[in-house]
Structure formats: structure tokens, C-alpha cells
Design a protein around this motif. Structure first.
Motif, short mmCIF file in Angstrom:
data_model
loop_
_atom_site.label_atom_id
_atom_site.label_comp_id
_atom_site.label_asym_id
_atom_site.label_seq_id
_atom_site.Cartn_x
_atom_site.Cartn_y
_atom_site.Cartn_z
N GLN A 106 41.24 50.38 39.22
CA GLN A 106 40.81 49.07 39.43
C GLN A 106 41.21 48.30 38.21
OE1 GLN A 106 39.79 48.21 42.24
NE2 GLN A 106 38.83 46.01 42.01
N GLU A 107 41.88 47.25 38.40
CA GLU A 107 42.38 46.56 37.29
C GLU A 107 41.26 44.96 37.15
OE1 GLU A 107 46.50 45.21 35.55
OE2 GLU A 107 46.07 44.11 37.53
N VAL A 117 50.65 48.93 39.39
CA VAL A 117 51.25 47.69 40.10
C VAL A 117 50.35 47.06 41.16
CG1 VAL A 117 53.17 46.94 41.39
CG2 VAL A 117 53.41 48.76 39.56
N SER A 118 50.11 45.87 40.92
CA SER A 118 49.19 45.11 42.04
C SER A 118 50.13 44.81 43.36
CB SER A 118 48.80 43.89 41.70
OG SER A 118 48.21 43.83 40.47
N TYR A 119 49.66 45.23 44.54
CA TYR A 119 50.22 45.04 45.85
C TYR A 119 50.42 43.48 45.97
CZ TYR A 119 51.21 44.90 50.70
OH TYR A 119 51.84 44.90 51.93
N ILE A 141 53.61 40.22 35.45
CA ILE A 141 52.48 40.56 35.63
C ILE A 141 51.75 39.48 36.65
CG2 ILE A 141 49.89 40.91 35.07
CD1 ILE A 141 51.74 43.06 34.07
N TYR A 142 51.26 40.06 37.67
CA TYR A 142 50.62 39.27 38.82
C TYR A 142 49.15 39.11 38.59
CZ TYR A 142 48.95 37.71 43.60
OH TYR A 142 48.66 36.92 44.76
N TYR A 143 48.70 37.93 38.22
CA TYR A 143 47.38 37.40 37.90
C TYR A 143 46.56 36.90 39.02
CZ TYR A 143 48.74 38.38 32.89
OH TYR A 143 49.23 38.90 32.03
N GLY A 144 47.06 36.94 40.22
CA GLY A 144 46.12 36.62 41.32
C GLY A 144 46.67 35.15 42.06
N ALA A 145 46.32 35.11 43.35
CA ALA A 145 46.70 33.95 44.05
C ALA A 145 46.32 32.66 43.49
CB ALA A 145 46.20 34.11 45.71
N LEU A 193 39.39 36.84 35.32
CA LEU A 193 40.35 36.17 35.95
C LEU A 193 40.69 36.42 37.29
CD1 LEU A 193 42.48 33.46 35.97
CD2 LEU A 193 44.00 35.12 34.89
N TYR A 194 40.78 38.09 37.27
CA TYR A 194 41.40 38.69 38.51
C TYR A 194 41.06 40.10 38.30
CZ TYR A 194 45.04 40.04 42.00
OH TYR A 194 45.57 40.45 43.06
N GLU A 195 40.60 40.51 39.52
CA GLU A 195 40.14 42.02 39.87
C GLU A 195 40.91 42.43 41.03
OE1 GLU A 195 36.24 44.76 40.08
OE2 GLU A 195 36.18 42.49 39.53
N ASN A 196 41.62 43.60 40.89
CA ASN A 196 42.02 44.31 42.31
C ASN A 196 42.37 45.53 41.83
OD1 ASN A 196 44.34 43.60 40.47
ND2 ASN A 196 45.55 44.08 41.95
#
Length: 233
Positions: free
Chosen positions: A80-81, A62-64, A114-118, A182-185
């Protein structure tokens, strides 16, 4: 905890038993808390609703974000995703970014919830034409079927899942390359505040630190995640 068949994180056997990195790491964390483990196979978006209402105890990967922090404790991170954009176009585009994706006319498959970033979220809000080209599905198998059939020309896929698809020959690195990240977190275990307020976040974090001190996470990473190519251009 919520689970879906995503080797090597979640591996569902023919007898409906579960193994995999996320499964065994959660089992170890539950043991530190003095709890037993049970796994519920539900779609991601629905699971997030169940977590918020307290009908589900926990989720992983889960992304914060602040909205989720209102109803969940975040413990970890456990990994790390990296979300990759994968294409089946031949030849593959020589230039690729979120801006290029927004300006293309092709369809894109993504997972609902899914959260793909801001930056991606902002693009959805401000670019109606871009949103219309997104095909959201509830199961990863649906996303993969759309991609392999050519009904979509792009899909968003986590790097580790993508590695497994290459290793199993479900995808070909030359025909289905990853174009860019696309997104890393970092991703976490999310525990429902409705279910764990009696323990509090500190108790959960202490259990996580005990698990780390025993080297359990490191052992499971070595067991499940071999270094493999991503196929990215």
C-alpha cells in the motif's frame, strides 16, 4: 525489472548487487515462474516507456490506471503506497490540503512519471499556475537535494521512503514534517504485455498466489518494514 536505490525497497551495494523488499519479492516471483532475475537501473519515466515497448519485462510499485493497463498486466498488489507532502518551511503551515497547496506560492518537487492521483492530475490540467510551481525530476536524489537546499519548499515522498530518511537522520521530523497524505493506493508489479503475452495474466497471478501461500511476502515485510513514525502533524 527496473530498480533504483530506494532503501528498504531497493538497496544497491558497492559491488552493484541488489537486495531489498521489492528485489527479493520479485526474485521469489520470478522463481515461481521459472525465470531468472536481472535488474536494470533506469529512471522511472524512462522505465515506463521501456515497459510499454517490451524492452523491459517488469516494474514494481506501479499504480494501476487504464492507460497503463493497455500495455501491462498488474500482479499483486504487493504494498500500500501513501504519498506524503513534506515541507521545510519553519514554522510549518498549520493548515494543509491539496487546495492549500494549489493556492500557495511555494515550489514543489515531484518525481517524473509518478501517478499522484486523479485530483492531482486534474489540478495540473486545470491550474497552469500550479503546474508551473512543480519541479519534476528523474531521480529521488535530485528531489531530496532540491528540498534540503531550500530551492523547493515542499516535496512529495512515499511514506516508507520518508521513514527511512528520518531513521537515517537525512531529514528531521521536527524540521521536515509530513503535512498530509496526498494519495493512497495499492501498488503492483507491472509485467509488459509485449513480453508476457505468451504466458498470460492467469499464469502470472497463479505464481503470485503460490508465493503468498508460502508466506514469502509476509516474511519480507517483517524483515524490511519496522513500524516507525511518519512525522505527520
Amino acid at each position: 525489472m527496473q530498480a533504483q536505490h530506494f532503501p528498504p525497497r531497493f538497496i544497491k551495494a558497492a559491488d552493484n548487487s541488489w537486495t531489498g523488499y521489492n528485489i527479493e519479492l520479485f526474485q521469489a516471483l520470478a522463481k515461481e515462474l521459472g525465470c531468472s532475475s536481472q535488474f536494470l537501473e533506469t529512471p522511472w519515466g524512462r522505465s515506463m516507456q521501456l515497459l510499454a515497448s517490451g524492452e523491459l519485462d517488469a516494474m514494481s510499485n506501479v499504480s494501476y490506471n487504464e492507460q497503463r493497463a493497455q500495455f501491462a498486466y498488474f500482479i499483486g498488489p504487493h504494498q500500500q503506497e501513501r504519498v506524503k507532502l513534506v515541507t521545510n518551511l519553519q514554522p510549518a503551515p498549520s493548515k494543509a490540503s491539496l487546495t492549500d497547496l494549489m493556492n500557495s506560492q511555494h515550489l514543489i518537487a515531484a518525481m517524473q512519471g509518478i501517478y499522484y492521483g486523479a485530483d492531482f492530475e486534474q489540478a495540473l490540467e486545470t491550474q497552469p499556475a500550479f503546474r508551473q510551481r512543480l519541479i519534476f525530476v528523474t531521480l529521488n536524489q535530485q528531489k531530496l537535494a532540491l528540498f534540503l537546499s531550500g530551492r523547493v519548499q515542499y516535496m512529495l515522498e512515499d511514506q516508507i521512503n520518508l521513514q527511512q530518511l528520518y531513521l537515517s537522520d537525512t531529514l528531521d521530523q521536527q524540521q521536515h514534517p509530513a503535512l498530509f497524505t496526498l494519495y493512497e493506493n495499492p501498488v503492483f508489479f507491472a509485467f509488459s504485455k509485449q513480453r508476457f503475452n505468451h504466458l498470460g495474466q492467469k499464469t502470472l497471478e497463479d505464481a503470485w498466489q503460490q508465493l503468498l501461500a508460502k508466506g514469502i511476502q509476509q516474511e519480507l515485510q517483517q524483515k524490511y518494514f519496522a513500524a516507525t513514525p511518519t512525522g505527520e502533524n
